[in-house]
Design a protein around this motif. Structure first.
Motif, PDB file in Angstrom:
ATOM      1  N   HIS A   1      -8.092   3.846   2.841  1.00 24.98           N
ATOM      2  CA  HIS A   1      -6.866   3.979   2.049  1.00 24.98           C
ATOM      3  C   HIS A   1      -7.125   3.934   0.548  1.00 24.98           C
TER       4      HIS A   1
ATOM      5  N   MET B   1      -6.868  -1.331   5.397  1.00 27.18           N
ATOM      6  CA  MET B   1      -7.169  -0.203   6.283  1.00 27.18           C
ATOM      7  C   MET B   1      -8.267   0.680   5.685  1.00 27.18           C
TER       8      MET B   1
ATOM      9  N   CYS C   1       0.844  -1.199   0.000  1.00 33.60           N
ATOM     10  CA  CYS C   1       0.000   0.000   0.000  1.00 33.60           C
ATOM     11  C   CYS C   1       0.885   1.258   0.000  1.00 33.60           C
TER      12      CYS C   1
ATOM     13  N   CYS D   1      -4.436  -1.414   0.839  1.00 32.51           N
ATOM     14  CA  CYS D   1      -4.488  -2.398   1.915  1.00 32.51           C
ATOM     15  C   CYS D   1      -5.898  -2.437   2.504  1.00 32.51           C
TER      16      CYS D   1
ATOM     17  N   LEU E   1       0.255   4.073   1.138  1.00 26.24           N
ATOM     18  CA  LEU E   1       0.041   4.938   2.300  1.00 26.24           C
ATOM     19  C   LEU E   1       0.628   4.366   3.585  1.00 26.24           C
ATOM     20  N   CYS E   2       0.720   3.031   3.663  1.00 29.87           N
ATOM     21  CA  CYS E   2       1.175   2.451   4.932  1.00 29.87           C
ATOM     22  C   CYS E   2       2.114   1.274   4.751  1.00 29.87           C
TER      23      CYS E   2
END
Ligand SMILES: [Zn+2]
Ligand SMILES: [Zn+2]
Length: 322
Positions: free
Chosen positions: A55, A52, A26, A50, A28-29
């Motif tokens: 996202h 989450m 991902c 992902c 973002l994370c």
């Protein structure tokens, strides 16, 4: 016939030649992506997110500016996880990819184009090159996907659905969400009631079935056995040395029969289970359900706590108090 097979194989390789999703993270994370959570672009390209909550929405929303500027490719082959992917430029479809745009600062996802100009066109209007015209952005339902992970307090309304306790329990409609909310309020009330009920049962058991055992203990108290109490020692030292003071201490213990302790233990386990479930609700970080949990515990406290008592105390930690 052989030609047809060849053409079919070619079409299949173009259509299904995808990036290696086991090695895609991902943006973002940097967590591993979920294949179904993606926004596809023209040219057989896509960005994956992902589990989450939120996202994918952030990635698919051009306003969040996750896509970075174009950088010329150094070699002729694409970097992992794209080494075996058959992709084309989202603008013109050319498979001669020369530039890459990185997704975010984490993970390894990129978007490839044939030229700097086409990359800039995508940066200017990302949504224009979505395959499904960004349908995923418009949520006409209550919520979409399902997650147990919310990135800070969020509401699942028009966002990611909550997966409550079990895999199939996805609160993906307003009716299901309402049932979940009411259920959690009831659990909070029940937990407070159970705490009071358990105390009552224990008192009743002690009155009815308690076996009083008294043990006479002869304790010899030597004052000089307490070296920490130096001043006391000085004042009484003379008398205590001659006659050690002897006291009879009567100890009373009330014992419950085995079945009573088992009943109390079972009640304790039920309360503990509910307490942990409520803690899991709080840990979802879903605003509405968090309010439901607090509301339930509050109503339970209001209804069942004996307010005449000298000391009023609630279980501040629902999971771990006795
Ligand atoms: Zn993520
Ligand atoms: Zn192009």
């Amino acid at each position: 016939m052989r030609f047809l097979v060849f053409v079919l194989a070619l079409v299949a390789s173009v259509c299904f030649g995808q990036q290696d999703l086991h090695d895609t993270q991902c943006p973002l994370c940097a967590m591993d992506v979920i294949p179904s959570l993606n926004q596809s672009f023209k040219g057989n390209q896509a960005v994956y997110a992902c589990e989450m909550a939120g996202h994918l929405e952030t990635l698919a929303n051009p306003a969040s500016n996750v896509l970075r500027g174009a950088v010329a490719l150094s070699g002729s082959t694409l970097e992992p996880p794209y080494t075996r992917a058959h992709m084309g430029c989202p603008v013109c479809g050319s498979t001669d990819l020369k530039y890459s745009m990185r997704w975010g600062s984490q993970g390894n996802q990129k978007l490839y184009t044939c030229s700097k100009e086409h990359a800039d066109m995508i940066l200017a209007d990302q949504k224009k090159y979505y395959v499904d015209n960004g349908v995923q952005l418009e949520s006409n339902g209550f919520c979409k996907h399902a997650s147990v992970m919310f990135d800070g307090f969020q509401s699942s309304v028009h966002s990611t659905c909550v997966k409550l306790f079990f895999q199939p329990w996805v609160l993906n409609s307003s009716v299901k969400y309402a049932f979940g909310f009411i259920g959690i309020v009831c659990m909070g009330i029940l937990l407070e009631w159970l705490g009071e009920y358990r105390e009552e049962v224990e008192k009743k058991f002690l009155d009815k079935y308690g076996i009083t055992q008294s043990m006479d203990q002869e304790a010899t108290l030597h004052d000089n056995s307490q070296p920490s109490q130096a001043p006391l020692l000085v004042s009484t030292a003379a008398s205590s040395l001659i006659q050690p003071t002897t006291k009879i201490i009567q100890q009373k213990t009330i014992k419950l029969p085995l079945w009573c302790t088992i009943v109390l233990s079972v009640l304790y386990m039920i309360a503990l289970t509910m307490g942990y479930l409520i803690m899991l609700v709080a840990m979802l970080y879903e605003t509405g359900l968090f309010i439901a949990a607090i509301l339930g515990l509050g109503i339970g406290f209001y209804l069942f706590k004996e307010t005449e008592q000298d000391e009023m105390s609630g279980n501040i930690d629902p999971c771990c108090s006795t």
